[in-house]
Design an enzyme around this catalytic site. Structure first.
Site, PDB file in Angstrom:
ATOM      1  N   SER A 134     -85.618  89.893   6.729  1.00 53.38           N
ATOM      2  CA  SER A 134     -85.223  88.780   7.594  1.00 53.38           C
ATOM      3  C   SER A 134     -86.152  88.740   8.802  1.00 53.38           C
ATOM      4  CB  SER A 134     -83.786  89.004   8.081  1.00 53.38           C
ATOM      5  OG  SER A 134     -83.439  88.097   9.091  1.00 53.38           O
ATOM      6  N   TYR A 147     -76.502  93.772  11.663  1.00 50.84           N
ATOM      7  CA  TYR A 147     -77.432  93.156  10.702  1.00 50.84           C
ATOM      8  C   TYR A 147     -78.880  93.486  11.077  1.00 50.84           C
ATOM      9  CZ  TYR A 147     -79.528  89.384   7.870  1.00 50.84           C
ATOM     10  OH  TYR A 147     -80.279  88.660   6.966  1.00 50.84           O
TER      11      TYR A 147
HETATM   12  N1  NAP Z   1     -79.936  82.382   4.765  1.00 54.02           N
HETATM   13  C1  NAP Z   1     -80.695  82.822   5.710  1.00 54.02           C
HETATM   14  O1  NAP Z   1     -80.910  82.128   6.706  1.00 54.02           O
HETATM   15  C2  NAP Z   1     -81.358  84.166   5.614  1.00 54.02           C
HETATM   16  C3  NAP Z   1     -82.313  84.489   6.582  1.00 54.02           C
HETATM   17  C4  NAP Z   1     -82.946  85.721   6.520  1.00 54.02           C
HETATM   18  C5  NAP Z   1     -82.643  86.580   5.492  1.00 54.02           C
HETATM   19  N2  NAP Z   1     -81.701  86.251   4.571  1.00 54.02           N
HETATM   20  C6  NAP Z   1     -81.431  87.220   3.505  1.00 54.02           C
HETATM   21  O2  NAP Z   1     -81.497  86.559   2.259  1.00 54.02           O
HETATM   22  C7  NAP Z   1     -80.699  87.249   1.315  1.00 54.02           C
HETATM   23  C8  NAP Z   1     -79.805  86.262   0.582  1.00 54.02           C
HETATM   24  O3  NAP Z   1     -78.897  85.678   1.481  1.00 54.02           O
HETATM   25  P1  NAP Z   1     -78.478  84.147   1.391  1.00 54.02           P
HETATM   26  O4  NAP Z   1     -79.029  83.466   2.547  1.00 54.02           O
HETATM   27  O5  NAP Z   1     -78.746  83.593   0.041  1.00 54.02           O
HETATM   28  O6  NAP Z   1     -76.902  84.280   1.673  1.00 54.02           O
HETATM   29  P2  NAP Z   1     -75.643  84.094   0.715  1.00 54.02           P
HETATM   30  O7  NAP Z   1     -75.619  82.728   0.153  1.00 54.02           O
HETATM   31  O8  NAP Z   1     -74.496  84.573   1.531  1.00 54.02           O
HETATM   32  O9  NAP Z   1     -75.931  85.102  -0.486  1.00 54.02           O
HETATM   33  C9  NAP Z   1     -75.797  86.492  -0.335  1.00 54.02           C
HETATM   34  C10 NAP Z   1     -75.609  87.118  -1.698  1.00 54.02           C
HETATM   35  O10 NAP Z   1     -75.445  88.541  -1.525  1.00 54.02           O
HETATM   36  C11 NAP Z   1     -74.314  88.914  -2.263  1.00 54.02           C
HETATM   37  N3  NAP Z   1     -73.675  90.140  -1.813  1.00 54.02           N
HETATM   38  C12 NAP Z   1     -72.983  90.379  -0.671  1.00 54.02           C
HETATM   39  N4  NAP Z   1     -72.468  91.609  -0.700  1.00 54.02           N
HETATM   40  C13 NAP Z   1     -72.813  92.163  -1.897  1.00 54.02           C
HETATM   41  C14 NAP Z   1     -72.542  93.396  -2.541  1.00 54.02           C
HETATM   42  N5  NAP Z   1     -71.786  94.338  -1.983  1.00 54.02           N
HETATM   43  N6  NAP Z   1     -73.083  93.614  -3.770  1.00 54.02           N
HETATM   44  C15 NAP Z   1     -73.832  92.679  -4.364  1.00 54.02           C
HETATM   45  N7  NAP Z   1     -74.101  91.480  -3.823  1.00 54.02           N
HETATM   46  C16 NAP Z   1     -73.588  91.230  -2.607  1.00 54.02           C
HETATM   47  C17 NAP Z   1     -73.358  87.733  -2.141  1.00 54.02           C
HETATM   48  O11 NAP Z   1     -72.343  87.837  -3.119  1.00 54.02           O
HETATM   49  P3  NAP Z   1     -70.844  87.259  -2.867  1.00 54.02           P
HETATM   50  O12 NAP Z   1     -70.918  85.793  -3.166  1.00 54.02           O
HETATM   51  O13 NAP Z   1     -70.010  88.020  -3.838  1.00 54.02           O
HETATM   52  O14 NAP Z   1     -70.492  87.540  -1.431  1.00 54.02           O
HETATM   53  C18 NAP Z   1     -74.345  86.605  -2.404  1.00 54.02           C
HETATM   54  O15 NAP Z   1     -74.595  86.475  -3.758  1.00 54.02           O
HETATM   55  C19 NAP Z   1     -79.955  88.324   2.114  1.00 54.02           C
HETATM   56  O16 NAP Z   1     -80.641  89.553   1.973  1.00 54.02           O
HETATM   57  C20 NAP Z   1     -80.061  87.837   3.547  1.00 54.02           C
HETATM   58  O17 NAP Z   1     -79.978  88.902   4.471  1.00 54.02           O
HETATM   59  C21 NAP Z   1     -81.066  85.060   4.606  1.00 54.02           C
END
Ligand code: NAP
Length: 280
Positions: A134, A147
């Site tokens: 991130s 985080y």
């Molecule tokens: N969106 C942003 O702005 C952003 C920015 C920087 C970095 N990121 C990173 O991008 C990645 C994906 O996030 P996203 O934005 O796509 O958010 P998201 O839509 O909330 O997706 C997160 C995913 O991680 C899964 N997860 C959470 N806890 C878990 C566990 N214990 N075991 C396995 N899977 C788990 C969630 O599953 P559930 O549906 O079961 O909860 C979901 O599938 C993350 O690493 C996040 O830190 C995102």
């Protein structure tokens, strides 16, 4: 030629789901994992080879890796560590349990999974490990300490693995998104309500704004669709010599530069101002 096998965590929504779709279209054989049975069923219905993988459970990690290895005759070309969540809240409001839960998923489970996959990569003589970090693995914003710390830890483990795997054909890359459209904020809001005692906090006035932002529909400035991450993942998978880091979104590029050029006090002023605006 046989398609290359890729295991992705957290494919129930957002970036993970986009990566699963996009990589399948690109010709990879995608194992799209999710932690809830209903999401595994939905991914299977969408035509994916889907496995249940909950990063909070060693048994689940072990079983998922075994299943994938069985279906691929022991070959996993790439692991994309995408699954994670954000625990909002001021550092002094974080219980030991909340901090532990943040690290359990984003760091401990993620590294345990990686360590279970590396032997297959060593045996096949190649591999790509792509860790989705991130902007908050580069700089810290206030009220997101758990985080921030988890993504800094992920970056440190990735950098260390890169050194330790230096003489192998296994490459470790970090992808650093800023704001991306996904369920991240909705999930962070749930973690906030679950673990932060707003009423008894000295930050309760600030938290009213947090709840509005996390609960509201308005995207942060410079938000991009998850396809922006997919583009960088293509590069990390397909470059002959992949980079250590791939920045995604303007804020990530900007803060990577500001962190290098600004004195700490000046950088703190900028970060404190930004901290009150968004949640990532
Ligand atoms: N969106 C942003 O702005 C952003 C920015 C920087 C970095 N990121 C990173 O991008 C990645 C994906 O996030 P996203 O934005 O796509 O958010 P998201 O839509 O909330 O997706 C997160 C995913 O991680 C899964 N997860 C959470 N806890 C878990 C566990 N214990 N075991 C396995 N899977 C788990 C969630 O599953 P559930 O549906 O079961 O909860 C979901 O599938 C993350 O690493 C996040 O830190 C995102």
């Amino acid at each position: 030629m046989e398609p290359k096998n890729i295991l992705i965590t957290g494919c129930s929504s957002g970036i993970g789901q986009c990566l699963a779709r996009g990589l399948r279209v690109r010709g990879y054989r995608v194992f799209a994992s999710a932690r809830k049975e209903a999401d595994v069923a939905a991914l299977s219905a969408a035509g994916f080879e889907s496995v249940r993988l909950d990063l909070d459970s060693s048994e689940s990690i072990h079983a998922a890796v075994q299943t994938v290895l069985k279906h691929t005759q022991g070959r996993i070309y790439a692991l994309i560590n995408n699954g994670a969540f954000g625990q909002p809240g001021a550092v002094e409001d974080l219980s030991r349990a909340a901090l532990h839960a943040q690290f359990e998923t984003n760091v401990f489970g993620t590294q345990e999974l990686t360590n279970r996959v590396i032997p297959a990569m060593r045996a096949q003589g190649e591999g790509r490990i792509i860790n989705i970090s991130s902007l908050l693995g580069i700089v810290c914003l206030a009220y997101r300490g758990a985080y921030n710390a988890s993504k800094f830890a992920l970056e440190a483990l990735s950098d260390t693995m890169r050194l330790e795997l230096r003489n192998t054909n296994i490459h470790v890359s970090i992808v650093e998104p800023g704001p991306i459209e996904s369920r991240f904020r909705a999930n962070a809001y749930e973690a906030f309500k679950r673990n932060i005692d707003r009423e008894h906090s000295v930050f309760r006035e600030y938290y009213a704004g947090v709840e509005q932002r996390l609960g509201g529909p308005k995207p942060l400035p410079f938000t991009l669709p998850p396809e922006a991450v997919l583009k960088k993942v293509f590069r990390a998978l397909e470059a002959r010599r992949p980079k250590a880091r791939y920045a995604v979104t303007f804020p990530t590029h900007l803060f990577a530069v500001l962190r290098r050029v600004l004195p700490v006090r000046a950088l703190d002023r900028v970060l404190a101002a930004v901290s009150n605006k968004g949640q990532r």
